[in-house]
Structures are given as structure tokens and as C-alpha cells.
Write a protein that holds these residues in place. Structure first.
Motif, PDB file in Angstrom:
ATOM      1  N   MET A  48      24.469 -18.874  17.407  1.00 60.58           N
ATOM      2  CA  MET A  48      23.489 -19.944  17.639  1.00 60.58           C
ATOM      3  C   MET A  48      23.774 -21.054  16.648  1.00 60.58           C
ATOM      4  SD  MET A  48      19.740 -18.264  17.977  1.00 60.58           S
ATOM      5  CE  MET A  48      19.518 -16.725  18.815  1.00 60.58           C
ATOM      6  N   LYS A  49      23.888 -22.246  17.150  1.00 58.24           N
ATOM      7  CA  LYS A  49      24.026 -23.407  16.267  1.00 58.24           C
ATOM      8  C   LYS A  49      22.634 -23.900  15.921  1.00 58.24           C
ATOM      9  CE  LYS A  49      28.388 -24.635  18.201  1.00 58.24           C
ATOM     10  NZ  LYS A  49      29.416 -25.590  18.145  1.00 58.24           N
ATOM     11  N   SER A  50      22.531 -24.562  14.789  1.00 63.74           N
ATOM     12  CA  SER A  50      21.238 -25.118  14.398  1.00 63.74           C
ATOM     13  C   SER A  50      21.446 -26.326  13.513  1.00 63.74           C
ATOM     14  CB  SER A  50      20.396 -24.070  13.673  1.00 63.74           C
ATOM     15  OG  SER A  50      20.990 -23.721  12.435  1.00 63.74           O
ATOM     16  N   CYS A  51      20.380 -27.115  13.378  1.00 66.68           N
ATOM     17  CA  CYS A  51      20.389 -28.241  12.451  1.00 66.68           C
ATOM     18  C   CYS A  51      19.031 -28.269  11.750  1.00 66.68           C
ATOM     19  CB  CYS A  51      20.686 -29.555  13.163  1.00 66.68           C
ATOM     20  SG  CYS A  51      19.592 -29.911  14.537  1.00 66.68           S
ATOM     21  N   PRO A  52      19.006 -28.688  10.490  1.00 70.13           N
ATOM     22  CA  PRO A  52      17.752 -28.675   9.727  1.00 70.13           C
ATOM     23  C   PRO A  52      16.697 -29.602  10.334  1.00 70.13           C
ATOM     24  CG  PRO A  52      19.638 -29.147   8.294  1.00 70.13           C
ATOM     25  CD  PRO A  52      20.127 -29.186   9.704  1.00 70.13           C
ATOM     26  N   MET A  53      15.451 -29.187  10.198  1.00 71.38           N
ATOM     27  CA  MET A  53      14.324 -30.049  10.570  1.00 71.38           C
ATOM     28  C   MET A  53      13.980 -30.862   9.330  1.00 71.38           C
ATOM     29  SD  MET A  53      11.931 -27.367  12.657  1.00 71.38           S
ATOM     30  CE  MET A  53      10.639 -28.545  12.989  1.00 71.38           C
ATOM     31  N   ARG A  64      16.233 -26.603  14.018  1.00 69.68           N
ATOM     32  CA  ARG A  64      16.215 -26.794  15.464  1.00 69.68           C
ATOM     33  C   ARG A  64      17.441 -26.082  16.026  1.00 69.68           C
ATOM     34  NH1 ARG A  64      14.356 -31.797  13.737  1.00 69.68           N
ATOM     35  NH2 ARG A  64      12.371 -32.385  14.672  1.00 69.68           N
ATOM     36  N   VAL A  65      17.262 -25.410  17.128  1.00 64.96           N
ATOM     37  CA  VAL A  65      18.370 -24.728  17.793  1.00 64.96           C
ATOM     38  C   VAL A  65      18.571 -25.430  19.136  1.00 64.96           C
ATOM     39  CG1 VAL A  65      19.233 -22.541  18.681  1.00 64.96           C
ATOM     40  CG2 VAL A  65      17.749 -22.556  16.657  1.00 64.96           C
ATOM     41  N   PRO A  66      19.578 -26.313  19.223  1.00 69.03           N
ATOM     42  CA  PRO A  66      19.775 -27.038  20.476  1.00 69.03           C
ATOM     43  C   PRO A  66      20.217 -26.087  21.592  1.00 69.03           C
ATOM     44  CG  PRO A  66      21.489 -27.603  18.886  1.00 69.03           C
ATOM     45  CD  PRO A  66      20.546 -26.673  18.200  1.00 69.03           C
ATOM     46  N   THR A  67      19.464 -26.052  22.665  1.00 63.28           N
ATOM     47  CA  THR A  67      19.767 -25.167  23.784  1.00 63.28           C
ATOM     48  C   THR A  67      19.115 -25.709  25.045  1.00 63.28           C
ATOM     49  OG1 THR A  67      19.603 -22.890  24.596  1.00 63.28           O
ATOM     50  CG2 THR A  67      17.805 -23.680  23.238  1.00 63.28           C
ATOM     51  N   GLN A  68      19.658 -25.332  26.150  1.00 58.82           N
ATOM     52  CA  GLN A  68      19.125 -25.771  27.438  1.00 58.82           C
ATOM     53  C   GLN A  68      18.359 -24.658  28.143  1.00 58.82           C
ATOM     54  OE1 GLN A  68      19.258 -29.010  28.472  1.00 58.82           O
ATOM     55  NE2 GLN A  68      20.017 -29.233  26.389  1.00 58.82           N
ATOM     56  N   LYS A  91      12.104 -27.418  23.522  1.00 59.17           N
ATOM     57  CA  LYS A  91      12.683 -27.272  22.191  1.00 59.17           C
ATOM     58  C   LYS A  91      12.773 -25.805  21.799  1.00 59.17           C
ATOM     59  CE  LYS A  91      10.563 -31.516  20.473  1.00 59.17           C
ATOM     60  NZ  LYS A  91      10.041 -31.944  21.749  1.00 59.17           N
ATOM     61  N   SER A  92      13.673 -25.538  20.865  1.00 64.24           N
ATOM     62  CA  SER A  92      13.726 -24.237  20.202  1.00 64.24           C
ATOM     63  C   SER A  92      13.804 -24.505  18.712  1.00 64.24           C
ATOM     64  CB  SER A  92      14.942 -23.426  20.657  1.00 64.24           C
ATOM     65  OG  SER A  92      14.832 -23.084  22.021  1.00 64.24           O
ATOM     66  N   VAL A  93      12.847 -23.977  17.968  1.00 63.17           N
ATOM     67  CA  VAL A  93      12.809 -24.184  16.524  1.00 63.17           C
ATOM     68  C   VAL A  93      12.403 -22.889  15.822  1.00 63.17           C
ATOM     69  CG1 VAL A  93      12.270 -26.648  16.687  1.00 63.17           C
ATOM     70  CG2 VAL A  93      10.421 -25.011  16.486  1.00 63.17           C
ATOM     71  N   PHE A  94      12.918 -22.717  14.613  1.00 65.32           N
ATOM     72  CA  PHE A  94      12.523 -21.623  13.728  1.00 65.32           C
ATOM     73  C   PHE A  94      11.902 -22.277  12.496  1.00 65.32           C
ATOM     74  CE2 PHE A  94      16.338 -18.741  15.086  1.00 65.32           C
ATOM     75  CZ  PHE A  94      15.841 -18.686  16.367  1.00 65.32           C
ATOM     76  N   THR A 106      10.455 -21.257  21.453  1.00 63.92           N
ATOM     77  CA  THR A 106      11.508 -21.649  22.386  1.00 63.92           C
ATOM     78  C   THR A 106      10.853 -22.065  23.693  1.00 63.92           C
ATOM     79  OG1 THR A 106      13.706 -21.082  23.267  1.00 63.92           O
ATOM     80  CG2 THR A 106      12.019 -19.331  23.273  1.00 63.92           C
ATOM     81  N   TRP A 107      11.611 -22.390  24.669  1.00 64.45           N
ATOM     82  CA  TRP A 107      11.145 -23.009  25.899  1.00 64.45           C
ATOM     83  C   TRP A 107       9.924 -22.328  26.509  1.00 64.45           C
ATOM     84  CZ3 TRP A 107      13.862 -26.951  28.787  1.00 64.45           C
ATOM     85  CH2 TRP A 107      14.943 -27.493  28.076  1.00 64.45           C
ATOM     86  N   ASP A 108       9.854 -21.010  26.467  1.00 61.93           N
ATOM     87  CA  ASP A 108       8.826 -20.293  27.227  1.00 61.93           C
ATOM     88  C   ASP A 108       7.934 -19.372  26.412  1.00 61.93           C
ATOM     89  OD1 ASP A 108      10.814 -18.473  26.658  1.00 61.93           O
ATOM     90  OD2 ASP A 108      11.194 -17.902  28.727  1.00 61.93           O
ATOM     91  N   CYS A 109       8.136 -19.295  25.102  1.00 60.73           N
ATOM     92  CA  CYS A 109       7.339 -18.360  24.298  1.00 60.73           C
ATOM     93  C   CYS A 109       7.366 -18.737  22.821  1.00 60.73           C
ATOM     94  CB  CYS A 109       7.835 -16.929  24.490  1.00 60.73           C
ATOM     95  SG  CYS A 109       9.555 -16.678  23.981  1.00 60.73           S
ATOM     96  N   LEU A 110       6.599 -17.998  22.078  1.00 61.45           N
ATOM     97  CA  LEU A 110       6.492 -18.168  20.631  1.00 61.45           C
ATOM     98  C   LEU A 110       6.413 -16.772  20.041  1.00 61.45           C
ATOM     99  CD1 LEU A 110       3.949 -20.435  18.810  1.00 61.45           C
ATOM    100  CD2 LEU A 110       3.978 -18.012  18.337  1.00 61.45           C
ATOM    101  N   TRP A 111       7.056 -16.553  18.907  1.00 61.09           N
ATOM    102  CA  TRP A 111       6.885 -15.285  18.206  1.00 61.09           C
ATOM    103  C   TRP A 111       6.832 -15.541  16.715  1.00 61.09           C
ATOM    104  CZ3 TRP A 111      11.417 -17.036  20.084  1.00 61.09           C
ATOM    105  CH2 TRP A 111      12.576 -16.908  19.321  1.00 61.09           C
TER     106      TRP A 111
END
Length: 165
Positions: A48-53, A64-68, A91-94, A106-111
Motif C-alpha cells: 500500500m502506498k501512502s502520503c502524510p496528512m 492518506r492511502v490513494p486507492t480507487q 478516501k482511505s486514511v489511517f 476507507t470507501w465503505d467502512c471505518l475501523w
């Protein structure tokens, strides 16, 4: 997150607790980035690629995890279906809230994952899995949820094993 803060109206559909024989900081540190995924999760989640928020102020950070698509289902769970459950955000973020809470969207849920020290070399991980209330009412939700819960278990187990070794 989501239109008009949809994440505020989510329901927690499951919880899971793990007791891990290692220091809590090792567990939490592992979740603060995604560069470990290409090694630790090579055969499951994959890289998984990511970039800092940024910018951020206070005792938190995030990526942020850029994904479609939703990053929760394993790549083979719903082949060809990027949206096995309805999306509530794009969006997808940790997000790490220090000292030991992580909230992932992520697009459809939160954990969420709360890491609790129980001793010098022991920890407890408490997790909760949340979906929009309307999604949880869908007829196909229970069968889809089973795959999501499996993915979360695989990821946490792999992270715990690397933290213990």
C-alpha cells in the motif's frame, strides 16, 4: 468523512480483542505507516502506498492511502467488484491519535484499534468495525461482512506476529 459527516452515523457491527505478548509500542508503531505492507502482508493485503496528512497540529498524525476501491477486502475476495458494499466516502486514511488509538476509514467502512499496555511485554488490542447503518441493513451484508472480518483478522495477526519476533 463522507457526505455531511456520514461517519458519525455508523454502527459498530463487531468487536475483537487480541492479547499479544509484546510491548504496546511495537504494535502501535507498526500501524503508523504502510511501508511494512509489502513485506509483512506480501501474501495477503499486498503493498500500500501512502502520503502524510498535513498539516496537522496536536497529538496525532495520519496517512492518506490513494486507492480507487475499499482497501479492506483482500484482493481475491470480490474479484472484479471494487465496491462490494456501498461507498460513503472516496478516501482511505489511517489516523493515529497518540498515544495508542488508530482510526481508519476507507470507501465503505471505518475501523478502530486501541492498543493497551497490560505489562512491560504484553498488550491488548481492542478493535471495532463500523459501517453506515443503511449498509448494515442490506440483505447481503452478513455474507460480505464475513470476508471483511476475515481480512481484518489476517492483517492484525500478521502485524502481531511481526511485532512479537
Amino acid at each position: 468523512f463522507g457526505v455531511d459527516g456520514e461517519a458519525k452515523r455508523m454502527v459498530c457491527v463487531a468487536r475483537k480483542t487480541y492479547d499479544v505478548p509484546c510491548n504496546w509500542k511495537l504494535i502501535f508503531e507498526n500501524t503508523c505507516e504502510t511501508y511494512h505492507t509489502s513485506v509483512v502482508h506480501k501474501g495477503s493485503l499486498g503493498p500500500m502506498k501512502s502520503c502524510p496528512m498535513e498539516p496537522h497540529v496536536g497529538d496525532w498524525d495520519g496517512v492518506r492511502v490513494p486507492t480507487q476501491r475499499s482497501i479492506v477486502p483482500l484482493p481475491t475476495d470480490f474479484e472484479g467488484d471494487n465496491f462490494p458494499l456501498p461507498a460513503f466516502t472516496d478516501k482511505s486514511v489511517f489516523v493515529n491519535i497518540f498515544p495508542s488509538l488508530q482510526v481508519n476509514v476507507t470507501w465503505d467502512c471505518l475501523w478502530w484499534m486501541y492498543t493497551i499496555p497490560t505489562g512491560e511485554n504484553s498488550s491488548r488490542i481492542e478493535m471495532g468495525f463500523c459501517f453506515p447503518a443503511q449498509t448494515a441493513k442490506l440483505d447481503m451484508f452478513p455474507s460480505r461482512l464475513e470476508r471483511y472480518l476475515h481480512r481484518w483478522h489476517v492483517a492484525v495477526t500478521e502485524d502481531n506476529e511481526i511485532a512479537m519476533n
